[in-house]
Design a protein around this motif. Structure first.
Motif, PDB file in Angstrom:
ATOM      1  N   ARG A 224       0.860  -1.184   0.000  1.00  0.00           N
ATOM      2  CA  ARG A 224       0.000   0.000   0.000  1.00  0.00           C
ATOM      3  C   ARG A 224       0.892   1.230   0.000  1.00  0.00           C
ATOM      4  O   ARG A 224       1.875   1.296   0.744  1.00  0.00           O
ATOM      5  N   ALA A 233      -3.184   0.908  -3.975  1.00  0.00           N
ATOM      6  CA  ALA A 233      -2.437  -0.347  -4.044  1.00  0.00           C
ATOM      7  C   ALA A 233      -1.296  -0.170  -5.047  1.00  0.00           C
ATOM      8  O   ALA A 233      -1.511   0.282  -6.169  1.00  0.00           O
ATOM      9  N   ILE A 257      -1.713  -5.688  -2.423  1.00  0.00           N
ATOM     10  CA  ILE A 257      -1.376  -5.411  -1.021  1.00  0.00           C
ATOM     11  C   ILE A 257      -1.226  -6.754  -0.324  1.00  0.00           C
ATOM     12  O   ILE A 257      -2.063  -7.649  -0.480  1.00  0.00           O
ATOM     13  N   LEU A 277      -7.007  -2.009  -2.928  1.00  0.00           N
ATOM     14  CA  LEU A 277      -7.221  -1.115  -1.787  1.00  0.00           C
ATOM     15  C   LEU A 277      -8.582  -1.314  -1.145  1.00  0.00           C
ATOM     16  O   LEU A 277      -8.708  -1.312   0.075  1.00  0.00           O
TER      17      LEU A 277
END
Length: 611
Positions: A224, A233, A257, A277
């Motif tokens: 991240r 991401a 991530i 994300l």
């Protein structure tokens, strides 16, 4: 010789006999074995001068110990005895702390493990602390504020071997009570124990993965990052060079991530797993990179579905095993909602827990998980092409159990071991040091422990006797120390003899490699297999078996002799012209020729006669 902390030999064990074996590129002799009292100090070992490693075994009153060490200089070697199939406490009482977030890295060249940082924001020594642990002596050395610790608090960073030391890269600054999305992310790396100067990275990143490349550079993958104040991401690879101490931008891949990155036996890298994300799963499930971290075009079979917390481990022949994890779906009923509680995200797959054997070309075969529950598996490398799996049984999901992969049956089986064996827990850092040897952080009330477990002592210099003829001691339907490079079908079978009829599958001798070597086959068919040295198959059109007319004795044994960058094939009293092969150390395997063949025995001698 050393023992682990808290694992000193009992009085009886210290008086027992220590069996020592010298290993290297030579055949065993009276000079390559010694039996000494375990408490004898200063003994002179009359091992061969070309000894490259030593293996030790000790047994007393049901307690068994084993050790292995490779020689790194002319001054001798240090050897650490591990208890056999018993969890050992490697370090406790202080750092590594609680709440996870530690970065683990291991340098095989120095046999040094490093643990760095952590997420226990209320303890300064946990977020800037470090631990160095020697796999040759068992000694642990801690660092903290102003004394060998990190220059910045870091959680969910990465540690990789880097030049003569270690690189700690990225991560986030732990602050108690602050949501993770609002934490400060690090766009720097630092040399552990070196200069206090920080190395600027091209991007901030946390919850990423990292690996040391063969050329010494560190590759940073996924994680991240933030663009301004907005989290995203990360899709950009990044490389850090130990010579220039500079970071550069690499290729773009799928954003991930918490990805996994593996170094494969064919030199390539595999990147798998992870999320975007918003929490949705990254697709495709995995992708390949070249040895120098360029994007590879190998496509992964679409049969392999994405899963939360799926485990990945490298397999011989450039393959990957992908195991378990939870499906991205909502509960369909109250009963289903209860079952979903065993997942950290998502729910158990509707069609059952799944695992896949992914071949080097991206093709995938389903692996049986019958009797195994895998919402958040822990996978670690194992010898003989048989990774270890920490999971549970369906009727006792809260009790971790140890399983082992059988590549010939393409399924996981319960592993032998004490019922009270302490095992890695999901969500806490774990790392393989070598096949069958792994360490992990356990989050206990006293402040965290570093634990270790050794389940075998097979090595690159192991001597194998009567391969194919010898079956696995724990499973007579499986050949000892041989593994297929993909899931075998009816064309590749074992019933005391090894039938080879699939030219796309190689059966490899596991875990070992060789310098000059002599390979002798006993074959029950007129058709001969091909012998593979690294990726080169001998016995085909480019380097065919010779057609001699001698019969009987050793003339009946197809034999390959390798010296340096040349190999010669011998059969029926005839010898081929020398064929070019890779220089350096080689792996050995068998491949089917144009017609099916049956191999009854494979013998490998760590010597080679002249051409």
């Amino acid at each position: 010789m050393f023992t682990l902390p808290g694992q000193a030999l009992s009085l009886e064990a210290s008086r027992a006999s220590l069996e020592l074996s010298a290993l290297g590129d030579f055949e065993p002799s009276n000079e390559s074995a010694e039996v000494l009292p375990a408490d004898r100090a200063g003994a002179t070992l009359r091992f061969p001068a070309q000894t490259q490693a030593v293996q030790a075994r000790l047994a007393a009153s049901g307690d068994r110990y084993a050790g292995y060490a490779e020689r790194r200089s002319d001054s001798g070697l240090d050897l650490l005895l591990w208890p056999d199939r018993a969890t050992a406490v490697l370090a406790s009482s202080g750092y590594p702390g609680r709440r996870g977030g530690q970065a683990l890295g291991f340098a095989p060249s120095s046999s040094t493990l490093v643990v760095a940082g952590g997420d226990d924001a209320l303890k300064t020594e946990a977020i800037v602390g470090t631990l160095r642990w020697s796999a040759t002596t068992g000694a642990a050395e801690r660092g903290g504020v102003g004394a060998g610790g990190l220059n910045q608090p870091r959680a969910f960073a990465t540690v990789t071997p880097f030049g003569d030391g270690f690189l700690v890269a990225g991560g986030q600054k732990p602050v108690d009570g602050v949501p993770e999305a609002e934490l400060e992310l690090h766009g720097t790396a630092e040399l552990l124990g070196g200069s206090a100067e920080l190395l600027p990275l091209q991007y901030t990143r946390t919850h990423h993965a990292a690996v040391a490349l063969a050329d010494g550079r560190t590759l940073l993958v996924g994680g991240r990052t933030k663009v301004g104040s907005v989290s995203v991401a990360q899709y950009q690879l990044e490389l850090v060079d130990p010579k220039s101490l500079r970071a550069s931008v690499g290729d773009a891949i799928t954003p991930r991530i918490d990805p996994v990155v593996l170094t494969l036996s064919d030199g390539r890298l595999f990147v798998g797993g992870g999320t975007l994300l918003g929490g949705s799963l990254s697709t495709p499930v995995g992708e390949w990179l070249s040895a120098d971290a360029r994007l590879d075009s190998t496509p992964l079979s679409p049969e392999v579905p994405p899963r939360f917390d799926r485990g990945f481990v490298a397999m011989p022949g450039g393959g990957v095993l992908a195991v378990g994890g939870c499906e991205d779906r909502l509960p369909s009923s109250d009963a289903d909602a209860e079952a979903c509680q065993q997942c950290r995200t998502g729910c158990p797959p509707l069609d059952g827990w799944d695992a896949w054997w992914i071949a080097s070309d991206g093709a995938a075969d389903r692996v049986s998980l019958e009797g195994v529950s895998t919402p958040h598996p822990v996978l670690v490398a194992g010898s003989d092409g048989s990774p270890w799996l920490v999971a549970s049984e369906p009727l006792s999901p809260d009790i971790p159990r140890l399983f082992r992969f059988d590549p010939w049956a393409v399924r996981f089986e319960p592993a032998d071991g004490p019922s009270d064996l302490r095992l890695p827990r999901a969500g806490l850092p774990a790392l393989s040091l070598a096949p069958d040897t792994f360490v992990w952080v356990d989050d206990v009330d006293v402040g965290g422990e570093l634990l270790g477990l050794r389940l075998g002592a097979r090595s690159r210099f192991t001597r194998d006797v009567a391969l194919v003829l010898s079956s696995d001691p724990e499973d007579p339907e499986r050949p000892a120390h041989l593994v297929p490079t993909r899931a075998p079908d009816e064309r590749t079978t074992y019933d005391g003899g090894l039938t080879l009829a699939d030219p796309e599958l190689t059966v490899l001798v596991t875990d070992t490699d060789y310098a000059d070597v002599r390979i002798a086959l006993t074959v029950a068919t007129s058709a001969l297999p091909r012998v593979q040295l690294n990726g080169l198959a001998l016995g085909g059109d480019d380097c065919p078996w010779p057609e001699g007319d001698a019969r009987g004795g050793d003339a009946e044994q197809p034999t390959v002799v390798r010296r340096g960058a040349r190999a010669q094939l011998r059969y029926h009293g005839a010898r081929s012209a020398p064929c070019p092969v890779d220089d350096g150390r080689l792996t050995v395997g068998l491949v089917a020729g144009p017609r099916p063949s049956v191999v009854k025995q494979l013998e490998i001698f760590r010597d080679a006669t002249a051409f």
